[in-house]
Design a protein around this motif. Structure first.
Motif, PDB file in Angstrom:
ATOM      1  N   GLY A   1      47.279  44.579  65.740  1.00 45.18           N
ATOM      2  CA  GLY A   1      48.595  43.964  65.619  1.00 45.18           C
ATOM      3  C   GLY A   1      48.684  42.709  66.460  1.00 45.18           C
ATOM      4  O   GLY A   1      47.667  42.151  66.889  1.00 45.18           O
ATOM      5  N   GLU A   2      49.914  42.273  66.717  1.00 43.25           N
ATOM      6  CA  GLU A   2      50.116  41.017  67.449  1.00 43.25           C
ATOM      7  C   GLU A   2      50.107  41.227  68.959  1.00 43.25           C
ATOM      8  O   GLU A   2      49.205  40.795  69.663  1.00 43.25           O
ATOM      9  CB  GLU A   2      51.450  40.399  67.006  1.00 43.25           C
ATOM     10  N   GLN A   3      51.137  41.866  69.457  1.00 47.32           N
ATOM     11  CA  GLN A   3      51.297  42.104  70.895  1.00 47.32           C
ATOM     12  C   GLN A   3      52.265  43.264  71.063  1.00 47.32           C
ATOM     13  O   GLN A   3      53.029  43.570  70.150  1.00 47.32           O
ATOM     14  CB  GLN A   3      51.875  40.855  71.576  1.00 47.32           C
ATOM     15  N   PRO A   4      52.266  43.922  72.244  1.00 47.38           N
ATOM     16  CA  PRO A   4      53.222  45.002  72.452  1.00 47.38           C
ATOM     17  C   PRO A   4      54.651  44.457  72.380  1.00 47.38           C
ATOM     18  O   PRO A   4      54.901  43.307  72.766  1.00 47.38           O
ATOM     19  CB  PRO A   4      52.907  45.511  73.861  1.00 47.38           C
TER      20      PRO A   4
ATOM     21  N   PRO B   1      50.346  51.233  72.294  1.00 45.04           N
ATOM     22  CA  PRO B   1      50.591  50.323  71.173  1.00 45.04           C
ATOM     23  C   PRO B   1      51.359  50.988  70.032  1.00 45.04           C
ATOM     24  O   PRO B   1      51.200  52.187  69.789  1.00 45.04           O
ATOM     25  CB  PRO B   1      49.173  49.960  70.699  1.00 45.04           C
ATOM     26  N   PHE B   2      52.157  50.205  69.364  1.00 50.45           N
ATOM     27  CA  PHE B   2      52.845  50.630  68.136  1.00 50.45           C
ATOM     28  C   PHE B   2      53.592  51.960  68.296  1.00 50.45           C
ATOM     29  O   PHE B   2      53.339  52.912  67.563  1.00 50.45           O
ATOM     30  CB  PHE B   2      51.856  50.690  66.967  1.00 50.45           C
TER      31      PHE B   2
ATOM     32  N   ASN C   1      46.104  45.568  69.818  1.00 48.28           N
ATOM     33  CA  ASN C   1      46.796  44.299  69.600  1.00 48.28           C
ATOM     34  C   ASN C   1      45.912  43.137  70.024  1.00 48.28           C
ATOM     35  O   ASN C   1      45.049  43.283  70.900  1.00 48.28           O
ATOM     36  CB  ASN C   1      48.083  44.267  70.437  1.00 48.28           C
TER      37      ASN C   1
ATOM     38  N   HIS D   1      52.327  42.237  58.748  1.00 49.74           N
ATOM     39  CA  HIS D   1      52.681  42.974  59.959  1.00 49.74           C
ATOM     40  C   HIS D   1      53.919  43.839  59.679  1.00 49.74           C
ATOM     41  O   HIS D   1      54.848  43.379  59.015  1.00 49.74           O
ATOM     42  CB  HIS D   1      52.973  41.990  61.085  1.00 49.74           C
TER      43      HIS D   1
ATOM     44  N   GLU E   1      56.736  49.299  73.610  1.00 49.23           N
ATOM     45  CA  GLU E   1      55.313  49.468  73.928  1.00 49.23           C
ATOM     46  C   GLU E   1      55.056  49.056  75.384  1.00 49.23           C
ATOM     47  O   GLU E   1      54.269  49.680  76.103  1.00 49.23           O
ATOM     48  CB  GLU E   1      54.438  48.625  72.996  1.00 49.23           C
TER      49      GLU E   1
HETATM   50  N1  URA Z   1      54.052  46.885  68.599  1.00 50.66           N
HETATM   51  C1  URA Z   1      52.744  46.690  68.842  1.00 50.66           C
HETATM   52  O1  URA Z   1      52.123  47.450  69.575  1.00 50.66           O
HETATM   53  N2  URA Z   1      52.160  45.654  68.270  1.00 50.66           N
HETATM   54  C2  URA Z   1      52.792  44.809  67.498  1.00 50.66           C
HETATM   55  O2  URA Z   1      52.164  43.896  66.986  1.00 50.66           O
HETATM   56  C3  URA Z   1      54.174  45.026  67.279  1.00 50.66           C
HETATM   57  C4  URA Z   1      54.773  46.068  67.845  1.00 50.66           C
END
Ligand code: URA
Length: 196
Positions: A42-45, A55-56, A82, A164, A49
């Motif tokens: 994914g992108e980032q927390p 994550p996610f 991520n 996403h 998160e």
């Molecule tokens: N939560 C994540 O861990 N990653 C994402 O990219 C979006 C939400």
């Protein structure tokens, strides 16, 4: 580097992290079995998160869980991570608003992501959204046109792309939301089958 725990213990990697990273609660590393055939990036927390250190697990994560279930892909069989390991945000009163990572941010975290992929050694990596795709391919690519294409990461691992889950959550029109979710389910199913 011989395992993921050793990699995490040596975080941050060679280059210093961007200034904003210090405002996050903690780095959020990937989760899942080393040796997983399919890796989801994914992108980032997000806000949840960042607090949970996993994550996610926020709204996008809950949608991802639903889509995985519809696709018949057990999340526990996949390695989920991520591109960027810290939550980048602006403070608006009590709320922390997500900010997209820029190319420099992605580059800062890329050595860690590459090392993570090398250790997990998935058969296939699925990029969830444009940031992950840029981090993995080493250049900006449009998700729409990359979907269904047989791409490779900078290190030669088979790479596929899909939307996403956060982008799916932002779709207001019910019909487009249902259509795009179904396409994402199909992408997840195809990626799992190809990785197996
Ligand atoms: N939560 C994540 O861990 N990653 C994402 O990219 C979006 C939400």
């Amino acid at each position: 580097m011989d395992d993921l725990d050793a990699l995490r213990a040596r975080f941050p990697p060679a280059r210093d992290l961007p200034d904003w990273a210090a405002r996050a609660t903690q780095p959020v590393f990937g989760e899942g079995p080393p040796g997983a055939a399919l890796m989801l990036v994914g992108e980032q927390p997000g806000d949840e998160e960042d607090r949970a250190g996993r994550p996610f697990v926020g709204p996008a994560g809950r949608l991802l869980d639903t889509l995985l279930e519809r696709a018949g892909v057990p999340r526990r069989d996949t390695y989920v991570t991520n591109a960027v390991k810290h939550f980048k945000f602006t403070q608006a009163g009590k709320r922390r608003l997500h900010q997209s990572p820029n190319a420099g941010d992605i580059a800062h975290y890329r050595p860690f992501l590459r090392a993570e992929i090398a250790l997990v050694a998935p058969r296939l990596v699925l990029a969830l959204g444009a940031t992950a795709l840029q981090a993995l391919a080493g250049k900006a690519l449009p998700v729409g046109r990359s979907r269904g294409m047989a791409l490779r990461t900078q290190d030669g691992v088979p790479l596929r792309a899909t939307m996403h889950p956060s982008a799916l959550l932002r779709l207001r029109d019910a019909e487009s939301r249902a259509e795009e979710q179904a396409r994402c389910v199909a992408d997840l199913r195809a990626a799992y089958a190809e990785a197996s």
